[in-house]
Design a protein around this motif. Structure first.
Motif, PDB file in Angstrom:
ATOM      1  N   ILE A 117       0.843  -1.187   0.000  1.00 28.38           N
ATOM      2  CA  ILE A 117       0.000   0.000   0.000  1.00 28.38           C
ATOM      3  C   ILE A 117       0.878   1.235   0.000  1.00 28.38           C
ATOM      4  N   ILE A 120      -0.569   4.751  -0.555  1.00 25.80           N
ATOM      5  CA  ILE A 120      -1.426   5.284   0.516  1.00 25.80           C
ATOM      6  C   ILE A 120      -0.580   5.624   1.736  1.00 25.80           C
ATOM      7  N   TYR A 121       0.487   4.841   1.927  1.00 24.94           N
ATOM      8  CA  TYR A 121       1.418   5.147   3.015  1.00 24.94           C
ATOM      9  C   TYR A 121       1.987   6.559   2.843  1.00 24.94           C
ATOM     10  N   LEU A 123       0.551   9.082   1.348  1.00 21.25           N
ATOM     11  CA  LEU A 123      -0.488  10.042   1.712  1.00 21.25           C
ATOM     12  C   LEU A 123      -0.663  10.114   3.220  1.00 21.25           C
ATOM     13  N   GLY A 124      -0.592   8.930   3.863  1.00 22.92           N
ATOM     14  CA  GLY A 124      -0.764   8.885   5.319  1.00 22.92           C
ATOM     15  C   GLY A 124       0.307   9.691   6.031  1.00 22.92           C
ATOM     16  N   SER A 127      -0.217  13.309   5.639  1.00 26.53           N
ATOM     17  CA  SER A 127      -1.287  13.875   6.461  1.00 26.53           C
ATOM     18  C   SER A 127      -0.876  13.975   7.927  1.00 26.53           C
ATOM     19  N   ILE A 128       0.073  13.114   8.350  1.00 21.85           N
ATOM     20  CA  ILE A 128       0.561  13.218   9.729  1.00 21.85           C
ATOM     21  C   ILE A 128       1.530  14.393   9.853  1.00 21.85           C
ATOM     22  N   VAL A 130       1.499  17.343   9.171  1.00 22.98           N
ATOM     23  CA  VAL A 130       0.997  18.638   9.594  1.00 22.98           C
ATOM     24  C   VAL A 130       1.010  18.784  11.118  1.00 22.98           C
ATOM     25  N   TYR A 131       1.021  17.660  11.849  1.00 20.55           N
ATOM     26  CA  TYR A 131       0.964  17.758  13.311  1.00 20.55           C
ATOM     27  C   TYR A 131       2.162  18.476  13.892  1.00 20.55           C
ATOM     28  N   MET A 134       1.502  22.094  13.552  1.00 22.77           N
ATOM     29  CA  MET A 134       0.353  22.514  14.367  1.00 22.77           C
ATOM     30  C   MET A 134       0.695  22.538  15.844  1.00 22.77           C
ATOM     31  N   ILE A 135       1.306  21.420  16.310  1.00 17.19           N
ATOM     32  CA  ILE A 135       1.604  21.317  17.736  1.00 17.19           C
ATOM     33  C   ILE A 135       2.642  22.367  18.125  1.00 17.19           C
ATOM     34  N   VAL A 150      -2.311  27.314  11.894  1.00 18.60           N
ATOM     35  CA  VAL A 150      -3.640  27.113  11.340  1.00 18.60           C
ATOM     36  C   VAL A 150      -3.601  27.165   9.817  1.00 18.60           C
ATOM     37  N   SER A 154      -4.645  24.009   7.315  1.00 17.94           N
ATOM     38  CA  SER A 154      -5.725  24.087   6.327  1.00 17.94           C
ATOM     39  C   SER A 154      -5.155  23.920   4.919  1.00 17.94           C
ATOM     40  N   ILE A 157      -4.366  20.129   4.358  1.00 15.78           N
ATOM     41  CA  ILE A 157      -5.573  19.313   4.175  1.00 15.78           C
ATOM     42  C   ILE A 157      -6.175  19.584   2.809  1.00 15.78           C
TER      43      ILE A 157
END
Lengths: 351, 178
Positions: A117, A120-121, A123-124, A127-128, A130-131, A134-135, A150, A154, A157
Motif C-alpha cells: 500500500i 497510501i502510506y 499520503l498517510g 497527512s501526519i 501537519v501535526y 500545528m503542535i 492554522v 488548512s 488538508i
C-alpha cells in the motif's frame, strides 16, 4: 534471520544518511542557485567554493542559545519539531532507490520496505506531517505562531485531496498496483507514467509544492505578515530542525515524483546500454547506474523547486484556497474521469 | 519469551497502550492533550489492524482519523483557545446522570461481549481478506449497495455542513437589506 536484520539496518542507515546529506547540500545549492538567479555569488567563504557552508550552518545552529518561552507548553514545544523531522524522514522508507542486487545468490531490494500500500502510506505520512507544525505553533503560545499553524494545517488538508485523486488516476493507468516497486517495474516494461498522465503530474507537482510549504505556497511562515509563522518562537536547533526538515521533504517529494511519474531508476534505452556493457541482471553496476539516474532526476526536480521559489511571488491566502479547491480539485476529477474513459476504451477496465 | 509469540507480545503491548491512551484522553484536563492522546489511541488501533494483516484499513485509519478528522478537531480546539482552568464545573446532578448513563452503556457492551465466544474465530495474520485488492472486489460487488448508500449519506452530510455554514451570511444580508 540475522543477515536479514543486518541488511535492513544497513539499508535504513544508508537511506537516512543519503536523505540528511542531500538535504544539507540542498541548503547550500538553494543559496547558490538563488545567487545565480539574482546575479550574485552566494556563500563562498567556508571551504572550496562554499562547500563547507552546510557544516558551518549546522554548527551555528547547535551553538546558539536555546530559548523555550515560559508561557509555552514545554513538552509539546519540544514535540513539534521532532515530529516534523520524523515525518519528513519516514517517507523515504517506501522509495525504491535502485534495481535489486544479486549478491551470492541472494536478491537484495534497494528499498527499505516494499509494502503493498506504498502510495497510501505516502499520503498517510503526508497527512501526519501537519501535526509537527500545528503542535509546535500552538505550543509556542504566540498569536503569529498559531496563525501560521492554522494556515499550514488548512493548506495541507486542502492540497491532499487533489493529490490523492491525481494518484488514483496514476494507479489506474499504470496497472493498478499500489506498491511503489511495482509502479517502477511497470514503467521499466512500457514507458514513464508522465506520457499518459501529463495533467496528473502537473496537479501532483503543484500539490507537492504546497505540501512541502515551499514558495509560492509558504504562507505558514509568511514573514511579511506573521513574523516567522509557526516557528516564530523557536531558536537554536529546534528552528534548525524545522528549516532542515523542509529540505528533507523537498528531497523526498522529488524522489517520489521521479519514482511515480518519471520511471524512478529507469531511463530510456537502459536495457540497450546494459546489453552493450555486458552487465547481467542483478549486477551491482546496474544498480549503481540506476541509482545515478534516479539521483539525476531528483536533482532536476530540486532545481525546479528552487527555480519556482526564486521566480514566483507568494500567493495571497484566498488565492491559495481558490487554486486548491476551485481549480486543482475539479481538474483532478476531470483527469480521473478522462483516465478511466481512456483505459475503458483501451480495454484495460472491465465492468 | 515467557511462552508468548512475537504477535502475542505485540498484541498485548498495543492493547495496553491503546487502553492507557484512551484513559488518559478521558482523564486529562487540557483539551489539546486530550485530542493528542486520542490520536495516539488511533495509532494503536491501526497497529491492531496491521496485526490482522489489514494494511489498507490501518493506513486509512491513520489518513482519515488521525490525519484529517483529528486535525480539524485540534484546529477548532486551538482556535477556541480552550483551557483547563476555564472549563465550567458541572452540577453534581449532571455528573451523577452522566455516570449512570455511562455505566449503563458499559453494562450493554459487556452484555454484548458475553456472546463473543460463540462467534467463529477469523484467522488473523495469514488472512488475505484485508488486502486492498480483496477489499475492493468485495466492496464493489457484494456490498455495492450499502457502499453507495454510505457515500450518498456522506454527500448529504457535506451539503448539510455547507448549508449550516452559509446560513449566517444569508441572515445577515437579509437584515441589512431590510
Amino acid at each position: 534471520m540475522i543477515a536479514f536484520v543486518i541488511y535492513k539496518a544497513i539499508m535504513c542507515a544508508a537511506v537516512f544518511l543519503i536523505c540528511l546529506g542531500a538535504a544539507a547540500y540542498a541548503t547550500l545549492w538553494e543559496r547558490k542557485f538563488a545567487a545565480f538567479l539574482q546575479d550574485r555569488k552566494g556563500p563562498s567563504r567556508a571551504g572550496w567554493g562554499g562547500l563547507l557552508q552546510p557544516l558551518a550552518d549546522g554548527v551555528k545552529m547547535f551553538m546558539k542559545e536555546e530559548i523555550i518561552p515560559n508561557v509555552s507548553n514545554r513538552a509539546l514545544f519540544i514535540l513539534g519539531p521532532s515530529l516534523f523531522m520524523i515525518t519528513a524522514v519516514v517517507t523515504s522508507a517506501v522509495v525504491p532507490w535502485a534495481k535489486p542486487v544479486n549478491i551470492g545468490g541472494h536478491i537484495y531490494d534497494m528499498q527499505i520496505t516494499d509494502i503493498n500500500i506504498g502510495v497510501i502510506y505516502l499520503l498517510g505520512v503526508a497527512s501526519i506531517g501537519v501535526y509537527g507544525i500545528m503542535i509546535g505553533g500552538w505550543a509556542s503560545n504566540n498569536k503569529f505562531a498559531l496563525l501560521g499553524a492554522v494556515r499550514a494545517s488548512s493548506q495541507m488538508i486542502s492540497y491532499e485531496i487533489p493529490m490523492g485523486i491525481a494518484l488514483i488516476a496514476l494507479i489506474i493507468s499504470s496497472g493498478g498496483s499500489l506498491s511503489l516497486k511495482e509502479i517502477v517495474e511497470e514503467q521499466d516494461l512500457h514507458y514513464a507514467n508522465i506520457v499518459c498522465q501529463p495533467l496528473g503530474f502537473l496537479i501532483f507537482f503543484i500539490c507537492a509544492l504546497a505540501e512541502t510549504n515551499r514558495a509560492p505556497f509558504d504562507l505558514p511562515e509568511c514573514e511579511t505578515e506573521l513574523v516567522g509563522g509557526y516557528h516564530t518562537e523557536y531558536s537554536s536547533m529546534k528552528l534548525g530542525l524545522f528549516l532542515f526538515a523542509e529540505y528533507i521533504n523537498m528531497f523526498i517529494s522529488s524522489a517520489v515524483i521521479a519514482t511515480l511519474y518519471f520511471g524512478g531508476y529507469n531511463f530510456p534505452f537502459a536495457h540497450e546500454l546494459y546489453a552493450k556493457l555486458g552487465l547481467a541482471d542483478g549486477s551491482v553496476w546496474i544498480s549503481l547506474i540506476g541509482f545515478g539516474a534516479l539521483m539525476t532526476k531528483i536533482f532536476g526536480f530540486i532545481c525546479l523547486f528552487m527555480w519556482i521559489r526564486w521566480t514566483l511571488p507568494r500567493f495571497r491566502y484566498d488565492q491559495l484556497m481558490n487554486l486548491g479547491w476551485k481549480t486543482l480539485l475539479p481538474l483532478s476529477l476531470f483527469n480521473l474521469l478522462l483516465t478511466v474513459a481512456i483505459e475503458y476504451f483501451r480495454g484495460n477496465i472491465h465492468f | 519469551m515467557l511462552g508468548f509469540t512475537i504477535t502475542q507480545w505485540l498484541f498485548g503491548t498495543l492493547s495496553l497502550m491503546a487502553i492507557m491512551f484512551a484513559l488518559m484522553m478521558v482523564f486529562t484536563r487540557s483539551p489539546v492533550n486530550s485530542a493528542l492522546y486520542l490520536i495516539m489511541t488511533f495509532f494503536c488501533i491501526a497497529g491492531h489492524y496491521l496485526l490482522l494483516n489489514a494494511q489498507f484499513l490501518a493506513v486509512v485509519q491513520i489518513v482519515v482519523y488521525a490525519g484529517a478528522i483529528m486535525v480539524l478537531f485540534l484546529y477548532i480546539i486551538m482556535l477556541m483557545n480552550l483551557n483547563a482552568d476555564e472549563e465550567p464545573r458541572k452540577h453534581v446532578l449532571t455528573r451523577a446522570i452522566a455516570a449512570i448513563i455511562g455505566g449503563m452503556l458499559l453494562f450493554v457492551m459487556i452484555g454484548a461481549l458475553r456472546g463473543a465466544e460463540q462467534l467463529q474465530m477469523v484467522q488473523g495474520g495469514a488472512s488475505q481478506i484485508g488486502l486492498v485488492k480483496n477489499l475492493g472486489k468485495v466492496l464493489f460487488t457484494e456490498f455495492l449497495f450499502p457502499f453507495e448508500i454510505a457515500s450518498v449519506l456522506l454527500l448529504a452530510a457535506l451539503v448539510g455542513a455547507i448549508m449550516i455554514g452559509k446560513r449566517d451570511t444569508n441572515i445577515n444580508s437579509k437584515e441589512t437589506t431590510n
